[in-house]
Write a protein that holds these residues in place. Structure first.
Motif, short mmCIF file in Angstrom:
data_model
loop_
_atom_site.label_atom_id
_atom_site.label_comp_id
_atom_site.label_asym_id
_atom_site.label_seq_id
_atom_site.Cartn_x
_atom_site.Cartn_y
_atom_site.Cartn_z
N TRP A 1 0.82 -2.21 -12.91
CA TRP A 1 0.64 -3.26 -12.04
C TRP A 1 0.00 -2.81 -10.99
N ILE A 2 -1.40 -3.82 -10.67
CA ILE A 2 -2.38 -3.29 -9.91
C ILE A 2 -2.15 -4.54 -8.76
N GLU A 3 -1.97 -3.76 -7.51
CA GLU A 3 -2.03 -4.85 -6.31
C GLU A 3 -3.13 -4.67 -5.70
N VAL A 4 -3.71 -5.66 -4.96
CA VAL A 4 -4.71 -5.63 -4.00
C VAL A 4 -4.38 -6.11 -2.56
N GLY A 5 -5.25 -5.39 -1.68
CA GLY A 5 -4.91 -5.68 -0.11
C GLY A 5 -3.89 -4.90 0.42
N ALA A 6 -2.88 -5.35 0.88
CA ALA A 6 -1.72 -4.70 1.60
C ALA A 6 -0.49 -5.28 1.14
N PRO A 7 -0.12 -4.98 -0.18
CA PRO A 7 1.33 -5.60 -0.63
C PRO A 7 2.58 -5.05 0.19
N ASP A 8 3.65 -5.90 -0.04
CA ASP A 8 4.60 -5.36 0.87
C ASP A 8 5.28 -4.31 -0.21
N ALA A 9 6.03 -3.20 0.36
CA ALA A 9 6.83 -2.49 -0.27
C ALA A 9 7.78 -2.87 -1.42
N GLU A 10 8.65 -4.14 -1.12
CA GLU A 10 9.75 -4.52 -2.16
C GLU A 10 8.88 -5.06 -3.42
N ARG A 11 7.63 -5.57 -3.02
CA ARG A 11 6.72 -6.02 -4.13
C ARG A 11 6.40 -5.02 -5.17
N LEU A 12 5.73 -3.78 -4.52
CA LEU A 12 5.35 -2.64 -4.96
C LEU A 12 6.42 -1.89 -5.84
#
Length: 180
Positions: free
Chosen positions: A82-93
């Motif tokens: 699961w690769i997030e970009v930018g500034a993801p919120d904690a719940e999503r991460l």
């Protein structure tokens, strides 16, 4: 009338010496109207730095609330990264880390601010999630070189990223940070 995504094509010669990955990628990157060029470039670089079998850009891109910017699936379809970009919120991460077992964040934003918004929050295996950042000056210098059709060379050696994009040559360290 709703605005549609702009399609950018990238032919990328990828040479990741650190991981022994050498390949040519033909990518079509849909840029959502609300997505900045900086975010799209970071998403492209995250894809290159994470490149492996089964990697894809998520279908919803920046507008998706239930998928990351980039994900990796195994042959059965199970999400493995699961690769997030930018500034993801904690719940999503948190949700992505639990689902995939491996998560990472790539950011073009100030890493101190990104880490501050995640520190102390409930995130599955937060200590195991790397947050990678690119120098802001590198991103700002690369963005004007982006066109609808792009030719790029991405080389990574000892966590130093060298980018040649449509004739512009730039480099930046890929800094690793940890939540907590």
């Amino acid at each position: 009338m709703a605005l549609s995504a702009t399609l950018h094509t990238f032919t990328v010669n990828l040479a990741d010496v650190d991981r022994g990955v050498y390949t040519e990628l033909d990518l079509r990157v849909a840029r959502h109207p609300s997505e900045t060029a900086e975010f799209m470039l970071t998403r492209l670089l995250a894809y290159c730095l994470e490149y492996t079998d089964g990697i894809t850009f998520s279908e919803g891109g920046v507008s998706s609330t239930d998928q990351p910017a980039v994900l990796v699936r195994d042959l059965t379809g199970r999400v493995t990264a699961w690769i997030e970009v930018g500034a993801p919120d904690a719940e999503r991460l948190h949700r992505g880390s639990k689902l995939a077992g491996r998560a990472a964040v790539y950011t073009h934003r100030d890493p101190v601010k990104v880490l501050a918004q995640l520190t102390g929050k409930r995130i599955h295996q937060s200590a195991e999630i790397p947050v990678y950042s690119f120098d802001r000056a590198f991103i700002d210098a690369a963005v004007p070189a982006i066109d609808r059709r792009n030719t790029a060379t991405v080389s990574i050696t000892e966590r130093e990223l060298f980018l040649e994009l449509n004739g512009a040559s730039l480099s930046t360290p890929v800094r690793e940070h940890r939540i907590g």
